[in-house]
Design an enzyme around this catalytic site. Structure first.
Site, PDB file in Angstrom:
ATOM      1  N   ASP A 241      63.987  34.347  34.324  1.00  0.00           N
ATOM      2  CA  ASP A 241      64.029  35.156  33.287  1.00  0.00           C
ATOM      3  C   ASP A 241      64.971  36.520  33.832  1.00  0.00           C
ATOM      4  O   ASP A 241      65.717  36.960  33.225  1.00  0.00           O
ATOM      5  CB  ASP A 241      62.764  35.888  32.710  1.00  0.00           C
TER       6      ASP A 241
ATOM      7  N   SER B  52      65.647  25.834  23.205  1.00  0.00           N
ATOM      8  CA  SER B  52      65.861  25.342  24.523  1.00  0.00           C
ATOM      9  C   SER B  52      66.010  23.849  24.746  1.00  0.00           C
ATOM     10  O   SER B  52      66.864  23.273  25.409  1.00  0.00           O
ATOM     11  CB  SER B  52      64.539  25.726  25.361  1.00  0.00           C
TER      12      SER B  52
ATOM     13  N   ALA C 259      54.182  44.377  27.754  1.00  0.00           N
ATOM     14  CA  ALA C 259      53.862  44.439  29.116  1.00  0.00           C
ATOM     15  C   ALA C 259      53.092  42.952  29.380  1.00  0.00           C
ATOM     16  O   ALA C 259      52.375  42.813  30.142  1.00  0.00           O
ATOM     17  CB  ALA C 259      52.619  45.451  29.462  1.00  0.00           C
ATOM     18  N   GLY C 260      53.838  41.967  28.676  1.00  0.00           N
ATOM     19  CA  GLY C 260      53.344  40.624  28.838  1.00  0.00           C
ATOM     20  C   GLY C 260      54.042  39.828  30.041  1.00  0.00           C
ATOM     21  O   GLY C 260      55.058  40.705  30.836  1.00  0.00           O
TER      22      GLY C 260
ATOM     23  N   LYS D 119      53.313  32.498  30.548  1.00  0.00           N
ATOM     24  CA  LYS D 119      53.754  32.833  31.979  1.00  0.00           C
ATOM     25  C   LYS D 119      53.067  33.233  33.055  1.00  0.00           C
ATOM     26  O   LYS D 119      53.323  33.011  34.243  1.00  0.00           O
ATOM     27  CB  LYS D 119      55.025  33.634  31.625  1.00  0.00           C
TER      28      LYS D 119
ATOM     29  N   LEU E 245      64.594  40.908  23.295  1.00  0.00           N
ATOM     30  CA  LEU E 245      64.569  39.538  23.899  1.00  0.00           C
ATOM     31  C   LEU E 245      64.258  38.252  23.179  1.00  0.00           C
ATOM     32  O   LEU E 245      64.642  37.376  23.376  1.00  0.00           O
ATOM     33  CB  LEU E 245      63.412  39.458  25.132  1.00  0.00           C
TER      34      LEU E 245
ATOM     35  N   TYR F 262      65.562  35.917  20.312  1.00  0.00           N
ATOM     36  CA  TYR F 262      67.030  35.482  19.813  1.00  0.00           C
ATOM     37  C   TYR F 262      66.755  34.732  18.481  1.00  0.00           C
ATOM     38  O   TYR F 262      67.951  34.473  17.697  1.00  0.00           O
ATOM     39  CB  TYR F 262      67.353  34.534  20.689  1.00  0.00           C
TER      40      TYR F 262
HETATM   41  P1  NAP Z   1      53.133  37.622  26.204  1.00  0.00           P
HETATM   42  O1  NAP Z   1      53.049  37.334  27.653  1.00  0.00           O
HETATM   43  O2  NAP Z   1      52.353  36.936  25.197  1.00  0.00           O
HETATM   44  O3  NAP Z   1      53.238  39.015  26.081  1.00  0.00           O
HETATM   45  C1  NAP Z   1      53.457  39.552  24.750  1.00  0.00           C
HETATM   46  C2  NAP Z   1      53.495  41.167  24.674  1.00  0.00           C
HETATM   47  O4  NAP Z   1      53.762  41.709  23.332  1.00  0.00           O
HETATM   48  C3  NAP Z   1      52.131  41.832  25.161  1.00  0.00           C
HETATM   49  O5  NAP Z   1      52.563  43.011  25.889  1.00  0.00           O
HETATM   50  C4  NAP Z   1      51.435  41.998  23.983  1.00  0.00           C
HETATM   51  O6  NAP Z   1      50.609  43.317  23.918  1.00  0.00           O
HETATM   52  C5  NAP Z   1      52.503  42.373  23.017  1.00  0.00           C
HETATM   53  N1  NAP Z   1      52.034  41.909  21.640  1.00  0.00           N
HETATM   54  C6  NAP Z   1      52.127  40.679  21.057  1.00  0.00           C
HETATM   55  N2  NAP Z   1      51.530  40.851  19.825  1.00  0.00           N
HETATM   56  C7  NAP Z   1      51.627  42.011  19.655  1.00  0.00           C
HETATM   57  C8  NAP Z   1      51.221  42.893  18.419  1.00  0.00           C
HETATM   58  N3  NAP Z   1      50.972  42.265  17.267  1.00  0.00           N
HETATM   59  N4  NAP Z   1      51.094  44.336  18.511  1.00  0.00           N
HETATM   60  C9  NAP Z   1      51.475  44.869  19.544  1.00  0.00           C
HETATM   61  N5  NAP Z   1      51.773  44.209  20.828  1.00  0.00           N
HETATM   62  C10 NAP Z   1      52.058  42.986  20.870  1.00  0.00           C
HETATM   63  O7  NAP Z   1      54.669  36.924  25.821  1.00  0.00           O
HETATM   64  P2  NAP Z   1      56.051  36.862  26.595  1.00  0.00           P
HETATM   65  O8  NAP Z   1      56.015  35.723  27.428  1.00  0.00           O
HETATM   66  O9  NAP Z   1      55.912  38.109  27.517  1.00  0.00           O
HETATM   67  O10 NAP Z   1      57.236  36.635  25.501  1.00  0.00           O
HETATM   68  C11 NAP Z   1      57.436  37.994  24.714  1.00  0.00           C
HETATM   69  C12 NAP Z   1      58.584  37.521  24.008  1.00  0.00           C
HETATM   70  O11 NAP Z   1      60.077  37.650  24.649  1.00  0.00           O
HETATM   71  C13 NAP Z   1      58.644  36.635  23.002  1.00  0.00           C
HETATM   72  O12 NAP Z   1      59.057  36.603  21.855  1.00  0.00           O
HETATM   73  C14 NAP Z   1      59.711  35.665  23.784  1.00  0.00           C
HETATM   74  O13 NAP Z   1      60.343  34.614  23.077  1.00  0.00           O
HETATM   75  C15 NAP Z   1      60.708  36.629  24.248  1.00  0.00           C
HETATM   76  N6  NAP Z   1      61.174  36.124  25.389  1.00  0.00           N
HETATM   77  C16 NAP Z   1      62.644  35.776  25.431  1.00  0.00           C
HETATM   78  C17 NAP Z   1      63.394  35.322  26.668  1.00  0.00           C
HETATM   79  C18 NAP Z   1      64.772  34.998  26.387  1.00  0.00           C
HETATM   80  O14 NAP Z   1      65.279  34.096  27.230  1.00  0.00           O
HETATM   81  N7  NAP Z   1      65.457  35.454  25.329  1.00  0.00           N
HETATM   82  C19 NAP Z   1      62.596  35.128  27.628  1.00  0.00           C
HETATM   83  C20 NAP Z   1      61.279  35.444  27.795  1.00  0.00           C
HETATM   84  C21 NAP Z   1      60.520  36.097  26.574  1.00  0.00           C
HETATM   85  P3  NAP Z   1      49.303  43.258  24.853  1.00  0.00           P
HETATM   86  O15 NAP Z   1      49.363  43.401  25.955  1.00  0.00           O
HETATM   87  O16 NAP Z   1      48.448  44.339  24.084  1.00  0.00           O
HETATM   88  O17 NAP Z   1      48.782  41.924  24.391  1.00  0.00           O
END
Ligand code: NAP
Length: 287
Positions: free
Chosen positions: A109, A24, A134-135, A73, A227, A229
């Site tokens: 997003d 970013s 589901a985050g 978030k 998602l 990159y």
């Molecule tokens: P977040 O709110 O922390 O949510 C993470 C999710 O992943 C939760 O559902 C969590 O499950 C699950 N998880 C994490 N570690 C795990 C593991 N070891 N085993 C199983 N499940 C696991 O994160 P977020 O903000 O949603 O972001 C998630 C990803 O998306 C990141 O890699 C971020 O860089 C990417 N992203 C990319 C963009 C883009 O513009 N390209 C935009 C947004 C996000 P639990 O519910 O069980 O904890």
């Protein structure tokens, strides 16, 4: 290229943890240079228990805009003075804009992903979409799929209660058919259209990790979106590609959500020619 920082330079940034692999800053500092705006954008790694303090401090330091990334978030919402309707509906915020009263929360997003999917002719309408995770990001993806009239959404998540809460949340706003599965039930899944991987599993440096190791899963759908990159091709996408599935990573989503955030912070509209130049410069800087 060094930016000219002086007494009028305004500060933007991104808060997350981990944050080391973010691109970013490259997007926003390139935009600032190209548009001749006196802004600098920096990464802030913030500990889980310090988020509230960090937001207060950012306001005191007059940081005019922030992006919010993993894992904050949803957690950031109580620190805001107001939240825009789309972000409120999604229940997650990735962009903050400073006002006299404090930070207002936005979610760019969903728009970023939608633009990226459209450019690759990936259709949500009347499709069965499987969301892994589901985050915060999954919330934006699920609401986008429902808004765009997907037939059915299946959510697969480690913590079942969180997937169920998201499924109920979507149903409060849209009539979409919802299903919740655990990872170990994945072998029983029906055929579907698009899998959207929203967990950080496989993100650099843990590039060998894949949330879905069951081989039969990859015989059931035609398009895989991750998602993440960095790396450009996660273990999940590599596996899908081996099976002849169309793949798309999160680079364009990141770019488009960032462009939208920049437009919100600066009340400007980014033209396609500026966008193309930003893409060229990012590719140069990141090999
Ligand atoms: P977040 O709110 O922390 O949510 C993470 C999710 O992943 C939760 O559902 C969590 O499950 C699950 N998880 C994490 N570690 C795990 C593991 N070891 N085993 C199983 N499940 C696991 O994160 P977020 O903000 O949603 O972001 C998630 C990803 O998306 C990141 O890699 C971020 O860089 C990417 N992203 C990319 C963009 C883009 O513009 N390209 C935009 C947004 C996000 P639990 O519910 O069980 O904890």
């Amino acid at each position: 290229m060094q930016q000219n920082i002086n007494g009028k330079t305004k500060l933007l940034g991104v808060i997350g943890n981990p944050i080391e692999h973010t691109i970013s800053p490259t997007i926003h500092n390139t935009l600032a240079k190209m548009l001749n705006m006196n802004f600098v954008y920096v990464p802030f790694k913030v500990d889980y228990n310090d988020l509230g303090k960090a937001i207060e401090g950012a306001q005191a330091l007059n940081i005019v805009g922030l992006n919010i990334t993993v894992p904050y978030k949803e957690k950031v919402i109580p620190s805001l003075c107001d939240i825009m309707p789309l972000a409120k509906q999604i229940g997650a915020v990735n962009t903050l804009k400073l006002t006299e009263k404090g930070y207002v929360g936005y979610n760019t997003d969903a728009d970023g992903l939608f633009r990226s999917l459209n450019e690759h002719a990936i259709t949500l309408r009347e499709s069965h979409i499987v969301i892994i995770g589901a985050g915060g990001a999954a919330r934006a993806v699920a609401m986008l799929c429902a808004r765009e009239k997907a037939n059915k959404i299946t959510i697969i998540n480690r913590t079942r209660a969180k997937a169920q809460e998201l499924a109920h949340h979507v149903r409060r706003h849209y009539p979409t058919e919802m299903e919740v599965l655990r990872f170990h039930d994945i072998h029983g899944i029906d055929t579907f259209d698009v899998a959207i991987q929203t967990t950080p599993i496989g993100m650099s440096p843990n590039v060998l990790n894949n949330p879905v190791t069951d081989d039969s899963f990859y015989d059931k759908f035609h398009t895989a979106v991750d998602l993440i990159y960095n790396p450009g091709k996660t273990a999940f996408l590599k596996k899908a590609e081996e099976k002849g599935i169309q793949i798309l990573n999160g680079f364009e989503m990141l770019l488009y959500q960032g462009i939208k955030a920049y437009e919100i912070w600066n009340n400007v509209e980014i033209s396609d020619s500026v966008l193309e130049e930003v893409i060229r410069q990012i590719k140069n800087q990141n090999g």
